[in-house]
Design a protein around this motif. Structure first.
Motif, PDB file in Angstrom:
ATOM      1  N   LEU A   1      44.744  80.670  22.519  1.00 12.28           N
ATOM      2  CA  LEU A   1      43.343  80.882  22.130  1.00 12.28           C
ATOM      3  C   LEU A   1      42.380  80.082  23.007  1.00 12.28           C
ATOM      4  CD1 LEU A   1      43.855  80.670  18.266  1.00 12.28           C
ATOM      5  CD2 LEU A   1      43.095  82.695  19.515  1.00 12.28           C
ATOM      6  N   GLY A   2      42.928  79.315  23.941  1.00 15.44           N
ATOM      7  CA  GLY A   2      42.072  78.511  24.819  1.00 15.44           C
ATOM      8  C   GLY A   2      41.451  77.316  24.120  1.00 15.44           C
TER       9      GLY A   2
ATOM     10  N   HIS B   1      39.177  84.181  32.054  1.00 13.90           N
ATOM     11  CA  HIS B   1      38.601  85.312  31.302  1.00 13.90           C
ATOM     12  C   HIS B   1      38.686  85.061  29.793  1.00 13.90           C
ATOM     13  CE1 HIS B   1      39.508  87.154  35.204  1.00 13.90           C
ATOM     14  NE2 HIS B   1      38.535  88.000  34.936  1.00 13.90           N
ATOM     15  N   ARG B   2      38.528  83.816  29.387  1.00 14.36           N
ATOM     16  CA  ARG B   2      38.766  83.457  27.983  1.00 14.36           C
ATOM     17  C   ARG B   2      37.915  84.290  27.012  1.00 14.36           C
ATOM     18  NH1 ARG B   2      36.541  79.535  24.402  1.00 14.36           N
ATOM     19  NH2 ARG B   2      38.030  79.085  22.739  1.00 14.36           N
ATOM     20  N   GLN B   3      36.599  84.353  27.286  1.00 22.82           N
ATOM     21  CA  GLN B   3      35.706  85.073  26.361  1.00 22.82           C
ATOM     22  C   GLN B   3      36.062  86.548  26.266  1.00 22.82           C
ATOM     23  OE1 GLN B   3      31.759  83.666  27.792  1.00 22.82           O
ATOM     24  NE2 GLN B   3      31.155  84.379  25.767  1.00 22.82           N
ATOM     25  N   GLU B   4      36.325  87.143  27.425  1.00 19.84           N
ATOM     26  CA  GLU B   4      36.650  88.571  27.470  1.00 19.84           C
ATOM     27  C   GLU B   4      37.914  88.852  26.657  1.00 19.84           C
ATOM     28  OE1 GLU B   4      37.722  91.862  30.864  1.00 19.84           O
ATOM     29  OE2 GLU B   4      36.888  89.943  31.491  1.00 19.84           O
TER      30      GLU B   4
ATOM     31  N   LEU C   1      39.184  86.856  24.215  1.00 22.93           N
ATOM     32  CA  LEU C   1      38.979  86.551  22.791  1.00 22.93           C
ATOM     33  C   LEU C   1      38.218  87.669  22.073  1.00 22.93           C
ATOM     34  CD1 LEU C   1      38.198  82.712  22.820  1.00 22.93           C
ATOM     35  CD2 LEU C   1      40.303  83.860  22.130  1.00 22.93           C
ATOM     36  N   ALA C   2      37.422  88.434  22.810  1.00 23.20           N
ATOM     37  CA  ALA C   2      36.718  89.568  22.193  1.00 23.20           C
ATOM     38  C   ALA C   2      37.682  90.683  21.826  1.00 23.20           C
ATOM     39  CB  ALA C   2      35.647  90.089  23.151  1.00 23.20           C
TER      40      ALA C   2
END
Lengths: 247, 266
Positions: A51-52, A71-74, A76-77
């Motif tokens: 999950l970073g 690309h953590r946010q991408e 997690l979406a």
């Protein structure tokens, strides 16, 4: 089938202590993986790194064909997470909490989605109840509603049935089985070996931060117990593998 | 590459706090009770000074305006930090940061919510001053706007600074949310001019943007003149402190990721 998750030589140390030690595995799309092991084996730390939320000391994680580090946010979406030890703000109702997360995930027609999930997990009657007044089992079910808000391609569940009574636990297990049949990739931790046998097509057993068994439940059973039984017996496997490492 | 900042995620953070504010007695008390209490107390004090003819020209206006502006500064920096603390107390922190919410979107949402709350506090305090002491703050508000702006920026820097420390050192140091501004107050020359301070302490006072704002405020009230010098000096210090606070925040967040502190905060 392509890989939904690739974990390469993942290591995490806190101070001098290696909590996750050179862990490698690949998860194919549609797999239902049981991440097993005794307390302190490194299961939750591995999930947090996916999950970073914890940065690895070394190694790489790729999810949905993207590098997690960049690309953590991408990522997690497109995935989601639930665990019974996280909660929601107590002064918000169940519906309000889910609406906040629906907005965070950019869910289309959030009200309809929330009501459908609340019915699925039998918490629709708690729509206007403050989360602070929910039992731990109800809170866990609301957490599962949150985890499915964005129709995740990959679902990370840390002991999702830990606080649930047998009836609700069976309902959640059935829902997870339906998600599996629908093609959602799921990684979950559990100490309920019967549940793992029912749901998982593969298990990864961690002990002291290392992968010590990896395969289909029956295959791992036969290898670890050294017999040719026809049904998986993960309870016995757990006792055998964890025997020397439980704390 | 991360996703660009998304308005719907900032709106979600705002929505979460709007829902909460409706039922949170503490939040309402913070917005209404403390501003009223401060104004009532300082109002009585200025009445006492007026009655005994100890009053220098403009003192009532200066004291009540300073009370209103300090209340805004204090509330903004405190509430920024307590919003983060509330996520920790409710064990919601993991849910938020396991979602695509970026820390910059989270902070943007908190700034919007707390700006609204600070402005509510100003209206409540100014209304109380008008009702109880027939002191009308609003004609001065436009003149004081540059100094209020500088106070908001410094409150943001202080809020980011204390939040960074809480993320790194956890709730053990949560008292900073309420106490840190108190450390700054004696040097900020809120109720008295900087000339009242001992010479040795004056350089410390001049290093704070708050001092420039309150010195500028007094000059604007007494002379009706907006001191560009005080505004510019305050703004430059604000920018410097805000940059330092953001750098510290990033360092503390990286350290928290590395030490696994974000998951232990729940």
């Amino acid at each position: 089938m392509s890989a939904a998750l690739e974990v390469e030589h993942l290591t995490k140390s806190f101070g001098g202590l290696k909590v996750v030690d050179d862990v490698c595995f690949t998860v194919e799309e549609g797999d239902f993986i049981g991440l097993l092991g005794p307390n302190g084996a490194g299961k939750s730390t591995t999930i947090y790194m996916m999950l970073g939320l914890i940065s690895p000391s070394s190694g790489k994680i790729r999810m949905l064909d993207r590098d997690l580090g960049s690309h953590r946010q991408e990522i997690l979406a497109r995935i989601n997470f639930s665990a019974p030890y996280v909660a929601f703000p107590a002064r918000l109702t169940t519906y309000e909490n889910l609406m906040v997360f629906a907005r965070l995930y950019g869910v289309h027609r959030p009200a309809k989605k929330i009501m459908a999930l609340m019915e699925l997990f039998d918490v629709h009657h708690l729509r206007d109840t403050l989360v602070g007044r929910l039992s731990s089992g109800e809170n866990a079910r609301v957490g599962l509603c949150k985890a499915l808000l964005n129709d995740p391609e990959l679902l990370l569940l840390d002991e999702p049935t830990a606080y649930l009574d047998p009836h609700v636990s069976a309902m959640v297990t059935a829902t997870l089985a339906a998600l599996r049949d629908h093609g959602t990739t799921i990684i979950y931790t559990s100490h309920n070996m019967r549940e793992v046998e029912t749901l998982c097509n593969r298990i990864i057993f961690l002990s002291r931060g290392r992968v010590i068994a990896d395969g289909q439940p029956l295959q791992v059973t036969q290898t670890v117990l050294r017999d040719n039984r026809s049904d998986p017996a993960l309870g016995e496997v757990f006792m055998r593998l964890a025997g020397g490492s439980t704390n | 590459m991360g996703l660009p900042i998304k308005a719907h995620r900032i709106a979600a953070v705002i929505l979460r706090h709007l829902y909460d504010t409706r039922r949170n007695v503490n939040r309402i008390a913070e917005m209404v009770y403390w501003p009223v209490q401060n104004i009532v107390m300082w109002g009585f004090f200025t009445l006492y000074l007026s009655r005994d003819n100890h009053l220098v020209p403009g003192l009532v206006t200066c004291l009540l305006s300073a009370t209103i502006l300090w209340g805004m500064f204090y509330a903004f920096q405190r509430d920024l930090t307590t919003c983060v603390l509330e996520e920790l107390w409710s064990r919601n922190f993991l849910n938020l940061f396991a979602s695509p919410l970026d820390i910059s979107e989270y902070m943007a949402g908190l700034i919007a919510v707390n700006f609204f709350k600070a402005m509510t506090g100003i209206v409540v305090a100014a209304g109380t001053a008008w009702l109880c002491y027939t002191y009308n703050f609003f004609p001065f508000a436009l003149t004081l706007l540059p100094f209020m702006f500088n106070l908001v920026i410094f409150a943001l820097a202080v809020g980011v600074f204390t939040t960074a420390l809480i993320i790194r050192y956890t709730t053990r140091i949560q008292t900073l949310a309420w106490s840190f501004a108190g450390l700054l107050m004696p040097f900020s020359c809120v109720l008295y001019p900087i000339s009242s301070l001992p010479h040795a302490l004056q350089p410390i006072a001049w290093s704070l943007p708050t001092t420039h704002s309150f010195e500028g405020m007094r000059r604007a009230i007494v002379d009706g003149h907006i001191s560009i010098e005080r505004f510019r000096a305050g703004l430059l210090l604000d920018v410097a402190y805000l940059i330092l606070a953001i750098v510290l925040f990033r360092l503390m967040l990286r350290s928290a990721h590395s030490r696994g502190l974000l998951v232990k905060l729940v």
